[in-house]
Design an enzyme around this catalytic site. Structure first.
Site, PDB file in Angstrom:
ATOM      1  N   ASP A 126       6.981  10.281  -4.661  1.00 50.71           N
ATOM      2  CA  ASP A 126       7.417  11.192  -3.598  1.00 50.71           C
ATOM      3  C   ASP A 126       8.534  12.114  -4.075  1.00 50.71           C
ATOM      4  O   ASP A 126       8.633  13.265  -3.643  1.00 50.71           O
ATOM      5  CB  ASP A 126       7.894  10.383  -2.392  1.00 50.71           C
ATOM      6  CG  ASP A 126       6.734   9.759  -1.620  1.00 50.71           C
ATOM      7  OD1 ASP A 126       5.568  10.060  -1.952  1.00 50.71           O
ATOM      8  OD2 ASP A 126       6.999   8.975  -0.697  1.00 50.71           O
ATOM      9  N   SER A 161      16.485   7.377   6.004  1.00 46.65           N
ATOM     10  CA  SER A 161      16.695   7.115   7.426  1.00 46.65           C
ATOM     11  C   SER A 161      16.077   5.781   7.844  1.00 46.65           C
ATOM     12  O   SER A 161      16.669   5.010   8.603  1.00 46.65           O
ATOM     13  CB  SER A 161      16.109   8.261   8.260  1.00 46.65           C
ATOM     14  OG  SER A 161      16.204   7.982   9.641  1.00 46.65           O
TER      15      SER A 161
END
Length: 298
Positions: A75, A194
Site C-alpha cells: 500500500d 486511524s
C-alpha cells in the site's frame, strides 16, 4: 489498454519473476510500457536484463495518454504513486508484493488473469478522496506535495510529554485533544493508522473524514466522523519546539503554535478495482472476518 506506466520501490529478488510475468503479459497485447526511472535502477541491481523501455520520473512526465499505472509493492507504494499521478486522473492498480494490502489487492499469482480482466474491461474505477493541507507558516512548503491519500498525522517528536491539538470544524471550536497526537484520515486511510488507534473503518465511497486521537489523556475523546466538505483547522501546542507532521509516508518537522487547515482536495485518486475483488471481500480476507469456527458448524 494501449499504454501503461510501472512503478515500484523496495523490491526483493524473490519478486523478480512477478515483474517478468507482468511484462510478458503486457507484451502479449502489444501494450506500450514506460517504467519509473528509479525502479529501473532497482531492477538492474537485481540483475533484470534488457529493460529497453522509456522511463518517467515525475508528474510532468505523465499525461492523459496513459491508461493506467501499475504498482509493484504494498500500500505504501500506491501512496507514493499517488504523488506521481496527482490530478492527472490516471488510475492505479496495485500488485501486492508487500504485506497486508488494502489498496494493492492483486495477488502475485493472479497477474496473468488480471491483465485479461483489464483487456476485457472487467473492472470498475473508484475515486478516492484526498486531504489537502495548508499552513499559516510560510516556511512549510511540503516539498510541493500538500495532500494525502491516507491521512495527515500530528505526533509528538522528542518528548514523552503530551501535546495539545485545538480542533475547529468550519471555524467552530470542537475540542482540545490532550494526547500523543491526532490522525485525520480519509476513507482510504481508515484502514491504516486511524484503525490502529481504534478509529472506524469507512467504506471508500463514503463522503467523510475521521479525526482519531492518538492515546488521548482525556478519556472521553473518541474518533469523530465528519462530512468531507468540512474545513478542519488545527492549532498544535506543546512544551518542546517541534512536532512531527506526516502526510501519508512523508514526514516533516514543524514548529509548535502553527495552524493547519485541512480540506478536501479538488481532485481524487483513481483506484482500479477488479470485479472479483470488492472492498468487502478485502476486509474479510485481510482482517479474517467471518473466520469464527462457529460459522462452519451445523
Amino acid at each position: 489498454m494501449k499504454k501503461v506506466a510501472i512503478f515500484g520501490q523496495a523490491y526483493k529478488n524473490t519478486d523478480r519473476r512477478y515483474f517478468d510475468i507482468l511484462i510478458e503479459n503486457l507484451n502479449k497485447f502489444n501494450i506500450e510500457i514506460i517504467i519509473e526511472k528509479d525502479f529501473v535502477t532497482i531492477l538492474n541491481d537485481l540483475g533484470v536484463q534488457n529493460l529497453n523501455y522509456k522511463t518517467f520520473q515525475q508528474n510532468k512526465d505523465l499525461d492523459s495518454s496513459f491508461d493506467l499505472l501499475f504498482t509493484l509493492g504494498g500500500d505504501g507504494t500506491i501512496l507514493n504513486a499517488a504523488t506521481l499521478v496527482k490530478d492527472l486522473k490516471i488510475p492505479i492498480l496495485g500488485i501486492n508484493t508487500g504485506r497486508l494490502g488494502f489498496l494493492a489487492t492483486v495477488k502475485k499469482k493472479e497477474i496473468e488473469n488480471t491483465i485479461k480482466s483489464l483487456i476485457a474491461k472487467e473492472y470498475t474505477i473508484q475515486e478516492r478522496a484526498v486531504l489537502q493541507i495548508a499552513s499559516n507558516d510560510p516556511n512549510i512548503n511540503f516539498n510541493g506535495i500538500n495532500f494525502a491519500l491516507n491521512e495527515v498525522t500530528i505526533a509528538r517528536k522528542n518528548s514523552t510529554s503530551m501535546i495539545r491539538v485545538e480542533a475547529y470544524l468550519n471555524d467552530e471550536y470542537l475540542t482540545t485533544y490532550w494526547s500523543d497526537g491526532l490522525v485525520v484520515s480519509t476513507p482510504t486511510g481508515s484502514t491504516g493508522y486511524s484503525l490502529s488507534c481504534h478509529g472506524p473503518i469507512i467504506m471508500p465511497e463514503s463522503n467523510n473524514f475521521v479525526l482519531t486521537p492518538i492515546s488521548p489523556h482525556n478519556l472521553s475523546a473518541r474518533p469523530l466522523v465528519v462530512p468531507d466538505q468540512t474545513e478542519i483547522k488545527l492549532k498544535i501546542i506543546g512544551r518542546e519546539k517541534e512536532f512531527f507532521l506526516s502526510l501519508d509516508s512523508r514526514v516533516f518537522t514543524a514548529p509548535f503554535e502553527i495552524e493547519l487547515t485541512l480540506t478536501k482536495a479538488d481532485f481524487a485518486i483513481k483506484i482500479i478495482q477488479l470485479n472479483q475483488q470488492t472492498f468487502i471481500r478485502t476486509l474479510r480476507e485481510k482482517l479474517f472476518w467471518g473466520q469464527d469456527k462457529r460459522n462452519y458448524t451445523s
